[in-house]
Design an enzyme around this catalytic site. Sequence first.
Site, mmCIF file in Angstrom:
data_model
loop_
_atom_site.group_PDB
_atom_site.id
_atom_site.type_symbol
_atom_site.label_atom_id
_atom_site.label_comp_id
_atom_site.label_asym_id
_atom_site.label_seq_id
_atom_site.Cartn_x
_atom_site.Cartn_y
_atom_site.Cartn_z
ATOM 1 N N ASP A 113 -3.951 2.191 9.086
ATOM 2 C CA ASP A 113 -2.574 1.753 8.350
ATOM 3 C C ASP A 113 -2.291 0.478 7.357
ATOM 4 O O ASP A 113 -1.843 0.008 6.604
ATOM 5 C CB ASP A 113 -1.224 2.300 9.040
ATOM 6 C CG ASP A 113 -1.280 3.466 8.936
ATOM 7 O OD1 ASP A 113 -2.127 4.303 7.902
ATOM 8 O OD2 ASP A 113 -1.110 4.431 10.114
ATOM 9 N N GLU A 148 -1.563 -1.731 -5.415
ATOM 10 C CA GLU A 148 -2.434 -0.353 -5.912
ATOM 11 C C GLU A 148 -2.190 0.289 -7.124
ATOM 12 O O GLU A 148 -1.275 1.275 -6.924
ATOM 13 C CB GLU A 148 -2.901 0.021 -4.606
ATOM 14 C CG GLU A 148 -4.609 1.033 -4.727
ATOM 15 C CD GLU A 148 -4.779 1.013 -3.701
ATOM 16 O OE1 GLU A 148 -6.352 1.690 -3.450
ATOM 17 O OE2 GLU A 148 -4.357 1.591 -2.591
ATOM 18 N N ASP A 171 0.348 -1.490 0.036
ATOM 19 C CA ASP A 171 0.070 0.013 0.248
ATOM 20 C C ASP A 171 1.055 1.266 0.332
ATOM 21 O O ASP A 171 1.636 1.763 0.928
ATOM 22 C CB ASP A 171 -0.707 0.159 1.239
ATOM 23 C CG ASP A 171 -1.265 1.697 1.217
ATOM 24 O OD1 ASP A 171 -2.051 1.635 0.249
ATOM 25 O OD2 ASP A 171 -1.493 1.743 2.521
#
Length: 406
Positions: free
Chosen positions: A374, A293, A209
């Site tokens: 997170d 992503e 991420d």
Amino acid sequence: MQLRYQFRARLTPGQCIRAARVFGCKRVVWNDALAIVAPRKQANSLLGGPRARFAEGPYWGIPKAVELGRLLITEAKKAARRAFLADAPVGVLQQTLRDLDRAWKAHEDSKSGRRPGPRVGPPAFKSRKDMRQTARFTVSDRFRVLDDGRLRLPKIGDVRIRWSRDLPSAPSSVTLIRDRSGRYWVSFVVEADPVADLLPPVDRDQGVDLGLTRFAVLADGSHIANPRFLRRAEKKLARRQRELARKEKGSKNREKARIKVARTHAAVADARRNFHHQWSHRLTRDNQAVYCETLNVRGMGRTRLAKSVYDAGWAQFVGFLEYKAKRRGRSFAKVDSRFPSSRICSSCGRRDGAKPLWVRTWTCPGCGVRLDRDWNAGKTIRREGRRVLAASKTAPSPPGPGARRR
Ligand SMILES: [Zn+2]
């Protein structure tokens, strides 16, 4: 599989002059060709496309690269005003006509919607003042690496190269590059054996991420810190830009200041590239599959976060991950940027509502697991990545991890 290998080149003053001449010849051929092609293209689009090919007059037909080559290189050299074209290898000049062809095609495909991504404008005339110059030598130009490690470039000379690693096989072309700060590089295209880089399989996968406060958060709960060198270098850059702004236009001091700014830019880009290489290397080495992503970096560029976004240079990093995974026989999958990774429980997959930024932890109403904002995202991306990868393996015509969405 084609790979690029880039190295620093050190040119003697004489070689710099000859290189400048080659760049200049290339530019003249490009501009001459554009002067012939552009008005015909414009006339075509005014008259409604290919119909213009049957029209009478000077706009009849658009010459192909081969015809242009005969006209603008072979024939042109016979005239005194273009005799200097003999200072450049013919292959380099022909290459520029093919580049022009490609530039028109990219523009037309972009206009008709066949080409995804941002709009591509029509090719423009090149100027002597363009900061970055390139010249591509193909095998037919007979460049070669000498036994003493120097690179023989026709019409330029035997150039010293700082080899940082070996070429796996004979290169099919080499591009001489002069960057904005006046440094020279050579970039080889090499046909590589894809089997040579394959790694033995490992039993792990990883979700990545990408973020602003941290460079990346991983599915195993660890993270990659943001490199601080960019912030430090940025201050230096800002100072040098202020210095540049104070210098008088067209003065020698202004040119010196401009080169200083360009060098600082280049140093930041180099450091960032190394950082991205390092981490994409580690991630693809230690994991059988990496999921990431896809980010709408261009879209975010309009917000006030723009600076940080471009600093992080996510697009470059994702590109590195993708090609390294491919080379090493690992899998790579992109998770759609519209996928709400922060709203989905990484444990059971339950989709929850949006949460304001100040909510750092919450308990999933589905499975009762305590989630950290997170760390949840990395895990969720891994979960979704596994699904995307499995779907692409079973689907009859998989879009493939490299396919562009939208
Ligand atoms: Zn849950």
